[in-house]
Design a protein around this motif. Structure first.
Motif, PDB file in Angstrom:
ATOM      1  N   UNK A  40       0.808  -1.224   0.000  1.00 30.86           N
ATOM      2  CA  UNK A  40       0.000   0.000   0.000  1.00 30.86           C
ATOM      3  C   UNK A  40       0.838   1.269   0.000  1.00 30.86           C
ATOM      4  N   UNK A  41       1.986   1.233   0.645  1.00 31.55           N
ATOM      5  CA  UNK A  41       2.746   2.476   0.803  1.00 31.55           C
ATOM      6  C   UNK A  41       3.820   2.700  -0.253  1.00 31.55           C
ATOM      7  N   UNK A  42       4.300   1.657  -0.891  1.00 29.61           N
ATOM      8  CA  UNK A  42       5.444   1.815  -1.788  1.00 29.61           C
ATOM      9  C   UNK A  42       5.144   2.773  -2.944  1.00 29.61           C
ATOM     10  N   UNK A  43       3.970   2.692  -3.528  1.00 25.40           N
ATOM     11  CA  UNK A  43       3.636   3.592  -4.637  1.00 25.40           C
ATOM     12  C   UNK A  43       3.201   4.973  -4.156  1.00 25.40           C
ATOM     13  N   UNK A  61       9.442  10.793  -2.370  1.00 23.99           N
ATOM     14  CA  UNK A  61      10.725  10.359  -2.920  1.00 23.99           C
ATOM     15  C   UNK A  61      10.589  10.258  -4.432  1.00 23.99           C
ATOM     16  N   UNK A  62      11.091  11.253  -5.175  1.00 21.65           N
ATOM     17  CA  UNK A  62      11.018  11.189  -6.635  1.00 21.65           C
ATOM     18  C   UNK A  62      11.959  10.103  -7.167  1.00 21.65           C
ATOM     19  N   UNK A  63      11.473   9.313  -8.101  1.00 20.87           N
ATOM     20  CA  UNK A  63      12.271   8.239  -8.688  1.00 20.87           C
ATOM     21  C   UNK A  63      12.135   8.284 -10.203  1.00 20.87           C
ATOM     22  N   UNK A  67      11.815   2.889 -12.148  1.00 18.33           N
ATOM     23  CA  UNK A  67      11.473   2.425 -10.795  1.00 18.33           C
ATOM     24  C   UNK A  67       9.960   2.307 -10.653  1.00 18.33           C
ATOM     25  N   UNK A  68       9.231   3.286 -11.153  1.00 19.28           N
ATOM     26  CA  UNK A  68       7.770   3.233 -11.097  1.00 19.28           C
ATOM     27  C   UNK A  68       7.241   2.024 -11.863  1.00 19.28           C
ATOM     28  N   UNK A  69       7.778   1.784 -13.051  1.00 19.04           N
ATOM     29  CA  UNK A  69       7.363   0.617 -13.836  1.00 19.04           C
ATOM     30  C   UNK A  69       7.670  -0.663 -13.070  1.00 19.04           C
ATOM     31  N   UNK A  70       8.841  -0.744 -12.475  1.00 16.35           N
ATOM     32  CA  UNK A  70       9.214  -1.926 -11.696  1.00 16.35           C
ATOM     33  C   UNK A  70       8.299  -2.150 -10.499  1.00 16.35           C
ATOM     34  N   UNK A  71       7.927  -1.071  -9.811  1.00 17.49           N
ATOM     35  CA  UNK A  71       7.038  -1.207  -8.655  1.00 17.49           C
ATOM     36  C   UNK A  71       5.639  -1.658  -9.073  1.00 17.49           C
ATOM     37  N   UNK A  72       5.166  -1.152 -10.200  1.00 21.94           N
ATOM     38  CA  UNK A  72       3.859  -1.593 -10.703  1.00 21.94           C
ATOM     39  C   UNK A  72       3.928  -3.063 -11.100  1.00 21.94           C
ATOM     40  N   UNK A  73       5.001  -3.460 -11.772  1.00 16.32           N
ATOM     41  CA  UNK A  73       5.161  -4.872 -12.147  1.00 16.32           C
ATOM     42  C   UNK A  73       5.202  -5.770 -10.909  1.00 16.32           C
TER      43      UNK A  73
END
Length: 118
Positions: A40-43, A61-63, A67-73
């Motif tokens: 819940x918190x990572x994104x 935390x801007x990434x 990184x965003x694509x990896x977190x969604x995957x």
């Protein structure tokens, strides 16, 4: 403007948020709680400036986009694996189809995220 990818991504992530602790609870309630808190918190914490109208001032935390694509995957993978581990076959198949649709619908957004250099 809401694109088809947004609700599909939300529903897929919702499946991950429910199925992952459900699958882990028989092994450890603490692990189940930690998993849902992380999912819940990572994104919420990590985001790419410019993605879906996010401005740098509102991001903890801007990434970079990768990184965003990896977190969604990671969330989509958690949805599929956990649903197969925790739920009946019909529900796991439904989640798998939902995630597949989300993967297809996310392609334009991911191309944009991967093209931007942060």
């Amino acid at each position: 403007m809401i694109r088809l990818a947004d609700p599909l991504r939300f529903l897929s992530m919702l499946a991950a948020w429910v199925a992952t602790p459900w699958a882990l609870a028989p092994y450890s309630v603490l692990l189940a709680v930690v998993s849902v808190v992380l999912l819940l918190t990572v994104l919420t914490v990590f985001a790419t400036p410019g993605d879906n109208g996010m401005v740098r001032e509102k991001i903890l935390v801007p990434v970079p986009g990768v990184v965003t694509v990896g977190l969604v995957l990671l969330q989509l993978l958690a949805a599929v694996v956990s649903s197969w581990a925790a739920w009946p076959t019909w529900a796991a198949v439904a989640v798998t189809v939902l995630v597949a649709a989300s993967l297809i619908a996310e392609q334009p957004r991911w191309r944009q995220l991967l093209a931007v250099r942060s």
